[in-house]
Design an enzyme around this catalytic site. Structure first.
Site, PDB file in Angstrom:
ATOM      1  N   SER A 168      19.248  69.829  -2.871  1.00  8.34           N
ATOM      2  CA  SER A 168      17.828  69.155  -3.231  1.00  8.34           C
ATOM      3  C   SER A 168      18.090  67.611  -2.759  1.00  8.34           C
ATOM      4  CB  SER A 168      17.748  69.298  -4.487  1.00  8.34           C
ATOM      5  OG  SER A 168      18.565  68.444  -5.534  1.00  8.34           O
TER       6      SER A 168
ATOM      7  N   HIS B  67      19.776  75.166  -6.986  1.00 12.99           N
ATOM      8  CA  HIS B  67      21.324  75.565  -7.029  1.00 12.99           C
ATOM      9  C   HIS B  67      21.339  77.041  -7.522  1.00 12.99           C
ATOM     10  CE1 HIS B  67      22.101  71.072  -7.256  1.00 12.99           C
ATOM     11  NE2 HIS B  67      21.514  71.353  -6.059  1.00 12.99           N
TER      12      HIS B  67
ATOM     13  N   GLN C 109      16.765  72.063 -12.530  1.00 12.55           N
ATOM     14  CA  GLN C 109      18.143  72.413 -11.858  1.00 12.55           C
ATOM     15  C   GLN C 109      19.162  72.206 -12.853  1.00 12.55           C
ATOM     16  OE1 GLN C 109      18.536  70.632  -7.805  1.00 12.55           O
ATOM     17  NE2 GLN C 109      19.934  69.338  -8.682  1.00 12.55           N
ATOM     18  N   GLU C 110      19.456  70.973 -13.456  1.00 13.84           N
ATOM     19  CA  GLU C 110      20.685  70.831 -14.187  1.00 13.84           C
ATOM     20  C   GLU C 110      20.731  70.659 -15.770  1.00 13.84           C
ATOM     21  OE1 GLU C 110      22.575  67.627 -12.040  1.00 13.84           O
ATOM     22  OE2 GLU C 110      22.139  68.693 -10.202  1.00 13.84           O
TER      23      GLU C 110
ATOM     24  N   GLU D 193      27.020  74.697  -8.653  1.00 19.29           N
ATOM     25  CA  GLU D 193      28.016  73.844  -9.340  1.00 19.29           C
ATOM     26  C   GLU D 193      28.760  74.196 -10.486  1.00 19.29           C
ATOM     27  OE1 GLU D 193      25.346  70.250 -10.098  1.00 19.29           O
ATOM     28  OE2 GLU D 193      25.224  69.864  -8.073  1.00 19.29           O
TER      29      GLU D 193
ATOM     30  N   ASP E 222      18.679  67.240 -15.510  1.00 16.20           N
ATOM     31  CA  ASP E 222      18.265  66.687 -14.089  1.00 16.20           C
ATOM     32  C   ASP E 222      17.252  67.882 -13.674  1.00 16.20           C
ATOM     33  OD1 ASP E 222      17.543  66.108 -11.469  1.00 16.20           O
ATOM     34  OD2 ASP E 222      19.589  66.184 -10.750  1.00 16.20           O
TER      35      ASP E 222
ATOM     36  N   GLU F 290      17.054  62.854 -15.688  1.00 15.66           N
ATOM     37  CA  GLU F 290      17.299  62.453 -14.115  1.00 15.66           C
ATOM     38  C   GLU F 290      16.072  63.040 -13.296  1.00 15.66           C
ATOM     39  OE1 GLU F 290      20.967  63.243 -12.466  1.00 15.66           O
ATOM     40  OE2 GLU F 290      19.994  63.424 -10.399  1.00 15.66           O
TER      41      GLU F 290
ATOM     42  N   ASP G 120      16.968  59.600  -8.587  1.00 14.95           N
ATOM     43  CA  ASP G 120      17.970  60.037  -7.640  1.00 14.95           C
ATOM     44  C   ASP G 120      17.354  60.300  -6.513  1.00 14.95           C
ATOM     45  OD1 ASP G 120      19.770  61.505  -6.045  1.00 14.95           O
ATOM     46  OD2 ASP G 120      19.537  63.221  -7.196  1.00 14.95           O
TER      47      ASP G 120
ATOM     48  N   LYS H  29      25.085  58.275  -5.082  1.00 13.25           N
ATOM     49  CA  LYS H  29      25.692  59.443  -4.149  1.00 13.25           C
ATOM     50  C   LYS H  29      26.213  58.640  -3.087  1.00 13.25           C
ATOM     51  CE  LYS H  29      23.002  63.248  -5.697  1.00 13.25           C
ATOM     52  NZ  LYS H  29      21.911  64.015  -5.727  1.00 13.25           N
TER      53      LYS H  29
ATOM     54  N   SER I 198      27.677  60.673  -8.691  1.00 11.04           N
ATOM     55  CA  SER I 198      27.492  62.055  -8.228  1.00 11.04           C
ATOM     56  C   SER I 198      28.220  62.566  -7.219  1.00 11.04           C
ATOM     57  CB  SER I 198      26.002  62.194  -8.293  1.00 11.04           C
ATOM     58  OG  SER I 198      25.654  63.541  -8.154  1.00 11.04           O
ATOM     59  N   HIS I 199      28.667  63.989  -7.667  1.00 15.67           N
ATOM     60  CA  HIS I 199      29.033  64.916  -6.475  1.00 15.67           C
ATOM     61  C   HIS I 199      27.853  65.337  -6.017  1.00 15.67           C
ATOM     62  CE1 HIS I 199      28.297  68.618  -9.097  1.00 15.67           C
ATOM     63  NE2 HIS I 199      27.371  67.539  -9.448  1.00 15.67           N
ATOM     64  N   ARG I 200      27.870  66.324  -4.894  1.00 15.43           N
ATOM     65  CA  ARG I 200      26.730  67.036  -4.210  1.00 15.43           C
ATOM     66  C   ARG I 200      26.781  68.433  -4.554  1.00 15.43           C
ATOM     67  NH1 ARG I 200      22.941  63.766  -1.532  1.00 15.43           N
ATOM     68  NH2 ARG I 200      21.526  65.209  -2.223  1.00 15.43           N
ATOM     69  N   SER I 201      25.979  69.303  -4.377  1.00 20.09           N
ATOM     70  CA  SER I 201      25.988  70.609  -4.692  1.00 20.09           C
ATOM     71  C   SER I 201      26.977  71.483  -3.696  1.00 20.09           C
ATOM     72  CB  SER I 201      24.591  71.326  -4.936  1.00 20.09           C
ATOM     73  OG  SER I 201      23.654  70.899  -3.619  1.00 20.09           O
TER      74      SER I 201
ATOM     75  N   LYS J 280      28.690  62.577 -12.947  1.00 24.69           N
ATOM     76  CA  LYS J 280      28.550  64.064 -12.897  1.00 24.69           C
ATOM     77  C   LYS J 280      29.073  64.817 -11.961  1.00 24.69           C
ATOM     78  CE  LYS J 280      23.922  64.652 -10.625  1.00 24.69           C
ATOM     79  NZ  LYS J 280      22.677  65.321 -10.938  1.00 24.69           N
TER      80      LYS J 280
HETATM   81  P1  PGA Z   1      22.155  68.011  -4.443  1.00 24.89           P
HETATM   82  O1  PGA Z   1      21.862  68.065  -5.966  1.00 24.89           O
HETATM   83  O2  PGA Z   1      23.500  67.743  -4.370  1.00 24.89           O
HETATM   84  O3  PGA Z   1      21.980  69.654  -4.251  1.00 24.89           O
HETATM   85  O4  PGA Z   1      21.188  67.227  -3.753  1.00 24.89           O
HETATM   86  C1  PGA Z   1      22.463  67.077  -6.913  1.00 24.89           C
HETATM   87  C2  PGA Z   1      21.353  66.314  -7.442  1.00 24.89           C
HETATM   88  O5  PGA Z   1      20.054  66.640  -7.378  1.00 24.89           O
HETATM   89  O6  PGA Z   1      21.572  65.458  -8.479  1.00 24.89           O
HETATM   90 ZN    ZN Z   2      19.356  64.714  -8.744  1.00 21.40          ZN
END
Ligand code: PGA
Ligand code: ZN
Length: 429
Positions: free
Chosen positions: A46, A159, A168-169, A210, A248, A292, A319, A344, A371-374, A395
């Site tokens: 995303s 995801h 999403q989260e 994730e 998120d 977020e 983000d 990121k 932040s990590h990525r998916s 995260k």
């Molecule tokens: P992505 O999602 O790594 O798929 O972009 C993470 C987020 O939206 O924070």
């Molecule tokens: Zn995000």
């Protein structure tokens, strides 16, 4: 140690697979001393439209066009030639040279994935030269602050396409834990408790990208928050004291023609202000501390309205809109768009620019959430980075799947290394 030990002898790169089985890049720098350091870049699903360009081959005969052989060729060709004999210990100079060599504003020519792999590997090589762990070597004045973790235990949106969650989260925040490793325990126990609840209700315990569960819950997004609270209680924790919730929604993914389409959870279509009201209603019922991307990347007015109405109560994180870009984060600061930014590395493409984004947030009193990525790899660069810059929050998915745990496990290792110096604070007080 002779000064020549810090000089680059060669740079190699390899096409490896990320946690979704999609190609990504790993770069290895060898110094004249013979010491070697590697780093691998992650990949999002995303993504924000202003992210630095993740270059892919576009050859439909390999990995559906997602191969990265061009990126490998750029690293082993042009970049390796330009950097042979350079000192790895000046990260700012390395990153400035990478940006200049690429020559485009969004790193489209060589690829942000090429630049970042080399930038991260150089940071690791410099740590080797200095004989320090990465979290001590990366910044001139390294912090001792372990980040407050956010554990994504329920996955929806892009995801987890099969789940009933538009958002999403849904993340657990162990804000009452006395230390980072205790925070991990609070979350891992609650994750297991949520699994037991899902089994008892006859739901699937399959997981999303994730590591969070991706169930088909009646009642959709709201039921997910209820499930989290019940999971906390079942594990013996006090909702709102020991553990809280961070969301998120990644709402860019369900924003069409100026409206938010919550199609999986009952076909609701809401405008910007109605989204604020939805969140406001939830704050009265659930222990939410952070939201977020509650609005879409183009909905700057919606973001600002939300920050005006709820920003005194909770953290509002940008983000997809900010994409770790200091110029865009500065616009957000000027317009009161949020009070925190996600961070990121691969949204911007070099280590130095990522540090600058965190420093900007810190300067104005905004939160910064690493932040990590998916799509992830086993590389835990992120963890050392978060401590070095003192980001305060991070995260990295659920307490499941080793590409997620690699980051949390590395943070526990750093916590042990720091011993009495390690700091851990609740950023939401
Ligand atoms: P992505 O999602 O790594 O798929 O972009 C993470 C987020 O939206 O924070
Ligand atoms: Zn995000």
């Amino acid at each position: 140690m002779p000064a020549s030990d810090a000089l680059i002898s060669s740079i190699r790169a390899q096409e490896i697979l990320d946690s979704r089985g999609t190609p990504t890049v790993k770069a290895t720098i060898t110094l004249q001393s013979g010491a070697r350091a590697s780093a691998a870049v992650p990949s999002g699903a995303s993504t924000g439209s202003n992210e630095a360009v993740e270059l892919r081959d576009g050859d439909p005969k390999r990995y559906f066009g997602k191969g990265v052989r061009k990126v490998i060729a750029h690293i082993e060709g042009e970049i390796a030639e330009a950097f042979k004999g350079r000192d790895v210990c000046n990260q700012a100079a390395i990153d400035a040279a990478l940006i200049a060599l690429d020559g485009t504003p969004n790193k489209a020519r060589l690829g942000a994935n090429a630049l970042l792999a080399v930038s991260m590997a150089a940071a690791r090589a410099a740590a080797l030269v200095r004989g320090e762990p990465l979290h001590r070597s990366l910044c001139e004045k390294p912090s001792n602050l372990l980040p407050m973790p956010m554990f994504n235990v329920l996955n929806g949106g892009l995801h987890a396409p099969g789940s009933s969650l538009d958002f999403q989260e849904f993340m657990l925040v162990p804000m009452g834990a006395p230390s980072f490793s205790e925070a991990v325990r609070y979350a891992a126990e609650t994750y297991h408790a949520i699994k037991e609840l899902l089994i008892a209700q006859g739901h699937s315990t399959a997981v999303g990208d994730e590591g969070g569960f991706a169930p088909k819950l009646m009642g959709g997004n709201q039921a997910a928050c209820e499930l989290m609270v019940r999971g906390m209680e079942r594990a013996g924790y006090r909702p709102g004291e020991d553990l809280a919730i961070a969301l998120d929604p990644a709402s860019t993914s369900f924003y069409k023609n100026g409206r938010y389409h919550l199609s999986r959870s009952g076909n609701q279509v809401l405008d910007s202000q109605e989204m604020v009201e939805l969140y406001q209603g939830w704050l009265n019922v659930f222990p939410i501390v952070s939201i977020e991307d509650g609005h879409a990347e183009d909905d700057w007015a919606g973001f600002a309205a939300m920050t005006r109405q709820l920003g005194g109560q909770i953290q509002i994180v940008g983000d997809d809109n900010f994409v770790t870009n200091t110029r865009i984060i500065q616009r957000g600061i000027d317009e009161g768009t949020a009070n925190a930014s996600l961070i990121k590395l691969n949204q911007i493409g070099t280590v130095s620019e990522t540090i600058a984004a965190v420093r900007l947030c810190q300067k104005v009193g905004w939160g910064s959430v690493m932040s990590h990525r998916s799509g992830e790899t086993e590389d835990a660069f992120l963890s050392d980075f978060a401590v070095a810059v003192g980001a305060g929050q991070m995260k990295s998915g659920a307490t499941a799947r080793s590409e997620r745990l690699a980051k949390y496990n590395r943070l526990m290792e750093i916590e042990a290394e720091l011993g009495d110096r390690a700091e851990f604070v609740n950023p939401y007080r």
